[in-house]
Each structure stands twice: as structure tokens, then as C-alpha cells.
Design a protein around this motif. Structure first.
Motif, mmCIF file in Angstrom:
data_model
loop_
_atom_site.group_PDB
_atom_site.id
_atom_site.type_symbol
_atom_site.label_atom_id
_atom_site.label_comp_id
_atom_site.label_asym_id
_atom_site.label_seq_id
_atom_site.Cartn_x
_atom_site.Cartn_y
_atom_site.Cartn_z
ATOM 1 N N ARG A 162 14.803 -7.971 -1.109
ATOM 2 C CA ARG A 162 13.480 -8.455 -1.509
ATOM 3 C C ARG A 162 12.636 -8.674 -0.250
ATOM 4 O O ARG A 162 13.175 -8.964 0.820
ATOM 5 C CB ARG A 162 13.586 -9.776 -2.279
ATOM 6 C CG ARG A 162 14.344 -9.699 -3.588
ATOM 7 C CD ARG A 162 13.586 -8.883 -4.642
ATOM 8 N NE ARG A 162 14.299 -8.893 -5.921
ATOM 9 C CZ ARG A 162 15.233 -8.031 -6.269
ATOM 10 N NH1 ARG A 162 15.595 -7.088 -5.402
ATOM 11 N NH2 ARG A 162 15.820 -8.110 -7.439
ATOM 12 N N PRO A 163 11.315 -8.561 -0.369
ATOM 13 C CA PRO A 163 10.476 -8.837 0.802
ATOM 14 C C PRO A 163 10.535 -10.297 1.194
ATOM 15 O O PRO A 163 10.286 -11.198 0.389
ATOM 16 C CB PRO A 163 9.064 -8.454 0.335
ATOM 17 C CG PRO A 163 9.263 -7.577 -0.861
ATOM 18 C CD PRO A 163 10.515 -8.063 -1.516
ATOM 19 N N ALA A 164 10.892 -10.559 2.450
ATOM 20 C CA ALA A 164 10.796 -11.904 2.995
ATOM 21 C C ALA A 164 9.400 -12.146 3.557
ATOM 22 O O ALA A 164 8.916 -13.276 3.570
ATOM 23 C CB ALA A 164 11.842 -12.102 4.099
ATOM 24 N N VAL A 165 8.781 -11.086 4.026
ATOM 25 C CA VAL A 165 7.384 -11.106 4.487
ATOM 26 C C VAL A 165 6.699 -9.890 3.895
ATOM 27 O O VAL A 165 7.222 -8.772 3.967
ATOM 28 C CB VAL A 165 7.285 -11.067 6.026
ATOM 29 C CG1 VAL A 165 5.826 -10.928 6.460
ATOM 30 C CG2 VAL A 165 7.927 -12.301 6.644
ATOM 31 N N SER A 166 5.565 -10.100 3.271
ATOM 32 C CA SER A 166 4.768 -9.000 2.733
ATOM 33 C C SER A 166 3.315 -9.470 2.734
ATOM 34 O O SER A 166 2.889 -10.194 1.840
ATOM 35 C CB SER A 166 5.216 -8.626 1.316
ATOM 36 O OG SER A 166 4.431 -7.569 0.798
ATOM 37 N N ASP A 167 2.551 -9.058 3.746
ATOM 38 C CA ASP A 167 1.193 -9.574 3.884
ATOM 39 C C ASP A 167 0.182 -8.652 3.218
ATOM 40 O O ASP A 167 0.542 -7.723 2.473
ATOM 41 C CB ASP A 167 0.856 -9.829 5.350
ATOM 42 C CG ASP A 167 0.809 -8.552 6.195
ATOM 43 O OD1 ASP A 167 0.776 -7.438 5.616
ATOM 44 O OD2 ASP A 167 0.789 -8.664 7.432
ATOM 45 N N GLY A 168 -1.093 -8.866 3.491
ATOM 46 C CA GLY A 168 -2.149 -8.115 2.822
ATOM 47 C C GLY A 168 -2.190 -6.651 3.148
ATOM 48 O O GLY A 168 -2.907 -5.882 2.499
ATOM 49 N N LEU A 169 -1.427 -6.219 4.134
ATOM 50 C CA LEU A 169 -1.381 -4.794 4.462
ATOM 51 C C LEU A 169 -0.494 -4.023 3.479
ATOM 52 O O LEU A 169 -0.571 -2.802 3.406
ATOM 53 C CB LEU A 169 -0.881 -4.630 5.902
ATOM 54 C CG LEU A 169 -1.042 -3.280 6.583
ATOM 55 C CD1 LEU A 169 -1.325 -3.465 8.072
ATOM 56 C CD2 LEU A 169 0.216 -2.425 6.417
ATOM 57 N N ILE A 170 0.326 -4.738 2.717
ATOM 58 C CA ILE A 170 1.289 -4.108 1.805
ATOM 59 C C ILE A 170 0.758 -4.171 0.370
ATOM 60 O O ILE A 170 0.176 -5.162 -0.062
ATOM 61 C CB ILE A 170 2.654 -4.813 1.881
ATOM 62 C CG1 ILE A 170 3.128 -4.900 3.336
ATOM 63 C CG2 ILE A 170 3.681 -4.090 1.017
ATOM 64 C CD1 ILE A 170 3.277 -3.555 4.038
ATOM 65 N N GLY A 171 0.978 -3.076 -0.390
ATOM 66 C CA GLY A 171 0.572 -3.029 -1.792
ATOM 67 C C GLY A 171 -0.863 -2.586 -1.977
ATOM 68 O O GLY A 171 -1.533 -3.030 -2.907
ATOM 69 N N TYR A 172 -1.337 -1.678 -1.134
ATOM 70 C CA TYR A 172 -2.743 -1.281 -1.142
ATOM 71 C C TYR A 172 -3.137 -0.599 -2.453
ATOM 72 O O TYR A 172 -4.095 -0.994 -3.114
ATOM 73 C CB TYR A 172 -3.018 -0.360 0.040
ATOM 74 C CG TYR A 172 -4.435 0.128 0.130
ATOM 75 C CD1 TYR A 172 -5.479 -0.748 0.416
ATOM 76 C CD2 TYR A 172 -4.751 1.470 -0.062
ATOM 77 C CE1 TYR A 172 -6.793 -0.306 0.509
ATOM 78 C CE2 TYR A 172 -6.055 1.919 0.027
ATOM 79 C CZ TYR A 172 -7.068 1.035 0.314
ATOM 80 O OH TYR A 172 -8.354 1.476 0.393
ATOM 81 N N GLU A 173 -2.415 0.431 -2.848
ATOM 82 C CA GLU A 173 -2.709 1.127 -4.102
ATOM 83 C C GLU A 173 -1.595 0.979 -5.129
ATOM 84 O O GLU A 173 -1.795 1.263 -6.304
ATOM 85 C CB GLU A 173 -2.949 2.624 -3.839
ATOM 86 C CG GLU A 173 -4.211 2.906 -3.054
ATOM 87 C CD GLU A 173 -4.435 4.383 -2.790
ATOM 88 O OE1 GLU A 173 -5.601 4.769 -2.602
ATOM 89 O OE2 GLU A 173 -3.452 5.157 -2.783
ATOM 90 N N ARG A 174 -0.471 0.538 -4.677
ATOM 91 C CA ARG A 174 0.679 0.378 -5.566
ATOM 92 C C ARG A 174 1.561 -0.727 -5.005
ATOM 93 O O ARG A 174 1.865 -0.730 -3.808
ATOM 94 C CB ARG A 174 1.458 1.692 -5.658
ATOM 95 C CG ARG A 174 2.682 1.639 -6.571
ATOM 96 C CD ARG A 174 3.459 2.932 -6.494
ATOM 97 N NE ARG A 174 4.665 2.850 -7.314
ATOM 98 C CZ ARG A 174 4.724 3.255 -8.583
ATOM 99 N NH1 ARG A 174 3.655 3.759 -9.169
ATOM 100 N NH2 ARG A 174 5.859 3.156 -9.266
ATOM 101 N N PRO A 175 1.970 -1.664 -5.815
ATOM 102 C CA PRO A 175 2.834 -2.738 -5.299
ATOM 103 C C PRO A 175 4.221 -2.206 -4.978
ATOM 104 O O PRO A 175 4.680 -1.209 -5.550
ATOM 105 C CB PRO A 175 2.873 -3.746 -6.437
ATOM 106 C CG PRO A 175 2.616 -2.935 -7.671
ATOM 107 C CD PRO A 175 1.655 -1.851 -7.249
ATOM 108 N N LEU A 176 4.871 -2.875 -4.059
ATOM 109 C CA LEU A 176 6.252 -2.542 -3.739
ATOM 110 C C LEU A 176 7.121 -3.177 -4.812
ATOM 111 O O LEU A 176 7.485 -4.353 -4.727
ATOM 112 C CB LEU A 176 6.611 -3.067 -2.355
ATOM 113 C CG LEU A 176 7.971 -2.652 -1.793
ATOM 114 C CD1 LEU A 176 8.039 -1.142 -1.617
ATOM 115 C CD2 LEU A 176 8.222 -3.357 -0.474
ATOM 116 N N ALA A 177 7.410 -2.413 -5.852
ATOM 117 C CA ALA A 177 8.120 -2.953 -7.021
ATOM 118 C C ALA A 177 9.320 -2.068 -7.348
ATOM 119 O O ALA A 177 9.413 -0.923 -6.914
ATOM 120 C CB ALA A 177 7.175 -3.029 -8.221
#
Length: 755
Positions: A162-177
């Protein structure tokens, strides 16, 4: 000589430009804005289809960066050959280097000289091309440059990650799911780098792996975490925000951005028509009763009905010339179109090649095998047959598929009457259409037909003919194409030449190659909106074919798009003017001259700069020269440059307010529909004059130092053709509408009343 006469040649050069090469300058310290893309064309085949060109180059262009390419199959390049290199980008799918250790040394040397490096996908350092593993110590020399250490581990079972850190740069057009891709175990060793994505297994912080990082040396995104690919839908979407990633990796905040989307503070609009379907008989009532050509229906319903919207019309000589498959009626329709003031004559070549690669090393004997398929190309056939280049006898997709050498096309070009002649296709066709046009109009744009993939000599022939080129790219950004990945960059390097892409896709991609859903082109407006918000990425371009005049549904869709353009805030230009602006993006250079002050060099026809994150930034007119105006939009500052100033200087300063136009002691343009040039004082009291050219009424907004009533006049060749008044508010905003045609340039004079 009147000011208009003096400025007329300049305006014509800007708005109806011919190709020219600016003289080279001596070596000088310029602001670096080139990025070297290392690609492996053994794997990706062409730059046009490469990952960097199709996905990364658009955001890089938006950030002001021009991309140059090097095929690593040819070895490693010498960075000294690039005079303004800012950094390097890679996006490998494997390990392309004969000696991976040599590549690590090359990267280290590049970083040591100050180049920033952005790495997406595979690094190319873990093994050599022959499979020889790179020593881990050498691999970690590479990762150490990004503040990381490879612990020689890999997490392939990621169901507990699971992401321990995921800031605003991640999930631009699609979430990391869902189940994340496998990833290497990378520890962070340098606190100067920012970790944007850190994956953790089972809640154990000791397992943290830093997969997306940026820092002083550039940035890195491991394989599988830059973008998502849906193989079933053949759809790609960004997982990272490419604008934020490349902004951080290449430190572009201090870089002025040459902007090809905006003119006079407004979004650029242009429209162009490829001549395919010129002689189709329309099915649209009431025109069908008199068996009008599709070209005539387009002229009456979509061009004459919108005199405020320019359009570049590109017929095919073979469709018009009676010596080929043309008719006097088709020829007359072209002359009527070219005579309209808002129409620019352009060329869709002489014989309409379908697949340009067929003609790169042309062999007439090879083409002779297709002669029996092409004897009646000009006769009545279905639109699909026409698009596919099939004759009446070739009525099935299987027939088309038999000709494997030219892909999906059944013949290599529309007309095979004589052997292929590149000079005739390019320069000959341009001259032909110039002769059809009224005196004073020239055909200076080639709109690529067929697969829009010209070879280097074809693009060079356009330049040598004193013209511009455009087409290709197929920009879409809508529910069917929900990603900026399907917005192409500005252009494509073709050897030493440059192909300029159109701003938007034509109606073929909306109608399944003109086979059904003939209303589909009305969905263009979704791409137009999405590519303008939340950031402006593309101009407003309506690009279509003459067969849009054949069916009621397609004609109605076209007219809806034109009406949307009429209602939008745009700066309309001819298509060749946009192509010239786009070329200027690649030639523009900056020389820093003090704090937040730049001299702009070799910009050609490009006259807009953009500064991002500039809500409290304004032009410092006291330290600037050659600036027409400024406008804040979407948090950026758009600066309009004066075309008559060869080397303008732009200096910036901070302002206290972001909610109003910055005040100034000199008048400047905020926004306007027309292109302007030669802004100068015109007497006492703040009076000024400026030359203007454009389409439709001249709606302009100025910031002036004097409030109250202003007198406005428009002159042509020393004769006043219009006069009126306008009111400047207490905030200095002066809205003006000049109700006079300006297709032929005008000289505007504005002065405070009573002065």
C-alpha cells in the motif's frame, strides 16, 4: 509613407508567413530549453510512435521545453552538439545499451555538467544488451544520483503493498488502485530528494520503496508507475502528474514558455479543410435538388455564413484539373472559394499520396502493379472506398488487405496518371492553387494527405517552396479518449526537418473513418473545452474534409462547431499563421539579462510568452521593450510581444494584487480578437497607435493610464474608415470594439478625449 503602408509587409509576414531561416548567431550564454530524448528505435521503430513523443513531449512543450531525439542504437551522443541543453529524458522498455556501465558513466558525466535527467520506465542500467549483468555497485552509482539505493530486491507479490506516501503528484488521471505493479526495493539515501510515492508491504516501514522521486538532479519513476495501460480498451492514462513531475525534474519555473496556443491574450483559433470529397454530390436538402458539389455546400453553409472565421482550403489538383479527373465545375468552385476574403488557399498535394513511405524510395515499376485498381478513381464511389483509395471493382475490405505493402490503402495515391514527382506534389500544387487565387493571395501551406507521415525530403520540399506544412497528430481529449496522452505535441522531427501537427483531429476519428455516426464531429467541442481547462494545452482548431458537405448530419455537426467558435473568446488566424507560430516555438531562444529579465531571440512568428505560477507577477515596462501587453489566466501570465521588434526584452516584477490587471504608466493590451503590431505613442496625453489585422469586429481591451472618454479611429492607407468612442473606467480598463473589416490591415489611433 503612411504607418499602415510601412507596417503592411511586416503584418503580412506575421499573419501570412513564408518560410525563412533566421541567421545563426555567435555562441552565447542562452537559457537552456532543450531536452535530449534517448530512444531505442530498434524497439520503438519510429520517433512518431515512441513513448516519449506520444506521452511525454506534450507536457514538456507546455513547460517551454523543446525535445531533440537520439537513437541509442547509434551509440551515445555528444552533449556538446546541443547548444542549449537543459536535460535528458529516457523511457526504455528494456536494456538497450551494448555496455550498460558505459551508459552509467555517460549519465554521470551529463549530471556533472549540470544536466538534469528524467527517467521513466526501465533504467537501462541493470544489464547490457547481451544479457551481461551490471555489478550492483555500478547500478547504485546510477540510483545514487537520484538519492536512492537499490537493495537488490524486488516485490512481485504486491497484494499486501500500500502507499505509505502518495502526494498530489500521484493519481493525475487515474488513481493507483487495485493490485499495484511489481516494483524494485529502493531506499532513499538523500534528503534533498522528494518522495512522491512510497510503497510499503504489510505495514512494515522497513520495507518502504521509493518509486517516484524528484530532486536537484532530476526525477525517476519506476516501471509501471508513470502511466496505466488498459489493453482491452487500448487506453492509456497518466498515473503521475506529468506537468508537476517534469516541472520539478527540469526546474522549469525560471523558464519563459514560448506559447503557441494564445495570441493577443486570447486563445488562437484556426480552421482548415482537406479537399477530399470535393466533387461528391450533396445529399443535403435543398442543395441536393440541383446536385451541388459538397465543396459548394461547405462554401455556402459553413464559410460564407461565417465571414468572421478564417479557413484555409486545400484542394487536390487531381480533383480540379480537367486534364486529370477534374471538371470545369470543380475548378470554378475553387475559384469562388479562394475569392472569399476569409479563405486562405492551401494545398492537399497534386495526386493525394495515401502512404508516404511508399514514395520515399520511389520505384515506378512497383507502383505500376496498382494501375488496374486506379483507372476510375475519380468516379462515384462510397465515402469509405474514397477514403481507402479503392476503385469501383475493389469493394471489400479483403480486397484492400491484399496489398500489404501499403497497409490499409488499396492504392498508393489517388491519381496514378503519371509517375510520382515530389516537386509536382509540393511546389507544383502550391503554384497551381496560387494561380487559381486572386492576385495578392498565395498558397503557402501544405496540408499532408493520407497517413500524414511525410518523409524528410517531402517536408524539405515544402520549406524550399517557401511554404509551411501541417496535419497529423489526431488530437482528442474527451470521454472516448480521457487522457492528455491523446493530445500530441506541437510537431514531430522528420530527419532534419519538422512536421507541424494540426491542433485537433478531423471528423474521420469521430465517424469511424466516415462510415457511420456522421453527426459525431459535434463532439469536437469536448476536446476543445478539455484542452483549455484547467490549463490551456491546444489552440481551437476546426479541421475537416469537403465531404462534410455531403450529409445533413455532418454539415449540422460542422455548423455547431463553427457556432461554438463564434461564441468563444478567440483570436482567429489563418492556418499557415498557426504553422509559422508553431515553428517559432522550436527556434525561440532566451538570453538572461539580469534578474527576471530576458531578451527573446529568433522567435519567428511566435509572439506570446507564458510565465506560470504568476498570479502576483506583472511585466516591468520600465525594464522591458517590445511588449504589447499582458494578461493573467489560469494562474499564468501571458505576455504579448510586438511583432515589429526583432529582439524584445521582457522583465518581470511582483505586484500586490492578483484580482485586477496590473497598473502601468504606459498603455498595454489585455486581450483582443485581432493581431496587433507597432504599438507606439501618438501624441501627448497617453495617445497611442497600433496596426491591426484580423477577422470579425475588433474587440480589444486595453489598460490605459488615463480614465474617462477615449476617441478611437481606424485608418487604411491614410484614409479614415471608422471612428468611435470608448470609456476607460477608474481601474484603467478600456474596452473597444472597432466595427470595421481588418482582413486588410488597419491603423488604429486611440487618444483621450479633449487632449
Amino acid at each position: 509613407m503612411s504607418p499602415v503602408r510601412r507596417l503592411l509587409p511586416v503584418l503580412l509576414l506575421i499573419l501570412f508567413p513564408v518560410a525563412q531561416m533566421l541567421p545563426a548567431r555567435a555562441a552565447e550564454a542562452v537559457v537552456q530549453r532543450s531536452v535530449l530524448a534517448l530512444v531505442d528505435l530498434r524497439e520503438e521503430k519510429t520517433i512518431r510512435l515512441s513513448r516519449i513523443h506520444t506521452m511525454a513531449e506534450l507536457p514538456l512543450n507546455h513547460l517551454g521545453l523543446s525535445v531533440v531525439y537520439w537513437d541509442v542504437a547509434q551509440g551515445l551522443p555528444d552533449p556538446d552538439r546541443y547548444r542549449d541543453l537543459r536535460g535528458v529524458i529516457t523511457w526504455f522498455a528494456g536494456d538497450p545499451f551494448a555496455d550498460a556501465q558505459d551508459y552509467v558513466r555517460w549519465i554521470e558525466q551529463a549530471m556533472d555538467r549540470g544536466l538534469k535527467v528524467a527517467v521513466l520506465g526501465q533504467t537501462g542500467v541493470r544489464r547490457s544488451l547481451d544479457g551481461t549483468l551490471t555489478p550492483l555497485a555500478v547500478v547504485n552509482r546510477f540510483f545514487g544520483r537520484f538519492g536512492l539505493r537499490d537493495d537488490d530486491g524486488y516485490s512481485d507479490l504486491t497484494y499486501k503493498s500500500r502507499p505509505a506516501v502518495s502526494d498530489g503528484l500521484i493519481g493525475y488521471e487515474r488513481p493507483l488502485a487495485g493490485m499495484p505493479p511489481g516494483y524494485p526495493l529502493l531506499r532513499k539515501t538523500d534528503g534533498r530528494f522528494t518522495s512522491h510515492l512510497v510503497m510499503r508491504r504489510g505495514g512494515d516501514a522497513a520495507t518502504d520503496s521509493h518509486l517516484v522521486v524528484t530532486g536537484p538532479a532530476g526525477g525517476l519513476v519506476v516501471e509501471g508507475y508513470a502511466r496505466h495501460h488498459d489493453a482491452e480498451m487500448n487506453r492509456r492514462q497518466w498515473l503521475i502528474d506529468p506537468f508537476a513531475f517534469f516541472r520539478a525534474a527540469f526546474a522549469t519555473d525560471d523558464l519563459p514558455k514560448p506559447d503557441v496556443t494564445t495570441l493577443s491574450g486570447r486563445r488562437i483559433y484556426f480552421s482548415h479543410i482537406d479537399g477530399d470529397g470535393w466533387r461528391n454530390q450533396t445529399e443535403v436538402a435543398p442543395f441536393s435538388k440541383t446536385k451541388l458539389l459538397s465543396a459548394d455546400v461547405v462554401r455556402m453553409a459553413a464559410i460564407e455564413a461565417f465571414p468572421d472565421l478564417p479557413v484555409s482550403v486545400a484542394p487536390i489538383v487531381g480533383d480540379l484539373d480537367p486534364v486529370w479527373k477534374g471538371t470545369p465545375e470543380a475548378l470554378a468552385s475553387a475559384k469562388r472559394l479562394f475569392a472569399l476574403p476569409q479563405v486562405e488557399p492551401s494545398s492537399h498535394t497534386w495526386t493525394h499520396p495515401f502512404q508516404w513511405a511508399f514514395f520515399k524510395d520511389y520505384d515506378p515499376a512497383k507502383e505500376a502493379a496498382f494501375l488496374d485498381r486506379a483507372d476510375d478513381y475519380g468516379g462515384p464511389r462510397s465515402p469509405l472506398d474514397r477514403l481507402m483509395g479503392r476503385s469501383k471493382r475493389d469493394t471489400t475490405a479483403e480486397d484492400a488487405g491484399e496489398v500489404a505493402d501499403i497497409g490499409r490503402y488499396a492504392i498508393p495515391r489517388a491519381y496514378l496518371r503519371t509517375p510520382f514527382d515530389l516537386d509536382q506534389e509540393i511546389g507544383g500544387a502550391l503554384d497551381y492553387f496560387t494561380r487559381l487565387a486572386p492576385v495578392g493571395k498565395r498558397a503557402t501551406l501544405v496540408q499532408w494527405p493520407g497517413d500524414t507521415s511525410p518523409f524528410e525530403a517531402a517536408v524539405a520540399a515544402v520549406r524550399k517552396a517557401g511554404a509551411r506544412n501541417m496535419n497529423g497528430g489526431d488530437a482528442r481529449y474527451d470521454a472516448d479518449y480521457p487522457s492528455i496522452i491523446t493530445l500530441p505535441p506541437i510537431g514531430l522531427p522528420v530527419g532534419a526537418e519538422r512536421q507541424i501537427y494540426s491542433g485537433n483531429s478531423n471528423e474521420n476519428t469521430y465517424t469511424d473513418l466516415w462510415t457511420n455516426r456522421f453527426f459525431g464531429f459535434q463532439n469536437l467541442i469536448n476536446t476543445v473545452r478539455n484542452s483549455d481547462s484547467p490549463i490551456r494545452l491546444k489552440p481551437f482548431n476546426i479541421y475537416y474534409h469537403m465531404y462534410s458537405g455531403q450529409k445533413a448530419a455532418s454539415l449540422n455537426a460542422l455548423r455547431r462547431n463553427l457556432q461554438a467558435a463564434r461564441e468563444a473568446e478567440i483570436a482567429p488566424v489563418a492556418a499557415s499563421a498557426y504553422a509559422a507560430i508553431a515553428e517559432g516555438f522550436y527556434t525561440t531562444r532566451f538570453r538572461a539579462e539580469g534578474e527576471r529579465r530576458w531578451r527573446i531571440l529568433d522567435r519567428g512568428a511566435l509572439n506570446t510568452l507564458r510565465f506560470d505560477h504568476a498570479s502576483f507577477t506583472a511585466v516591468d515596462f520600465a525594464r522591458s521593450s517590445g511588449v504589447l501587453g499582458q494578461r493573467r489566466f489560469q494562474g499564468s501570465l501571458y505576455v504579448s510581444l510586438d511583432p515589429v521588434v526583432a529582439e524584445p526584452v521582457v522583465a518581470l516584477e511582483e505586484t500586490e494584487r492578483a484580482d485586477r490587471d496590473p497598473p502601468a504608466t504606459v498603455p498595454y493590451l489585455i486581450e483582443g480578437r485581432w493581431a496587433l503590431a507597432g504599438l507606439a505613442a501618438d501624441g501627448p496625453g497617453g495617445a497611442f497607435r497600433v496596426a491591426a489585422q484580423g477577422y470579425g469586429d475588433g474587440t480589444l481591451t486595453w489598460q490605459v493610464p488615463v480614465s474617462g472618454r477615449w476617441l478611437v479611429t481606424a485608418e487604411r492607407n491614410g484614409t479614415r474608415v471608422w471612428q468611435g468612442e470608448a470609456e476607460a473606467g477608474a481601474d484603467g480598463r478600456l474596452p473597444v470594439t472597432v466595427a470595421a473589416p481588418a482582413v486588410e490591415p488597419l491603423l488604429l489611433r486611440l487618444r483621450p478625449a479633449g487632449r
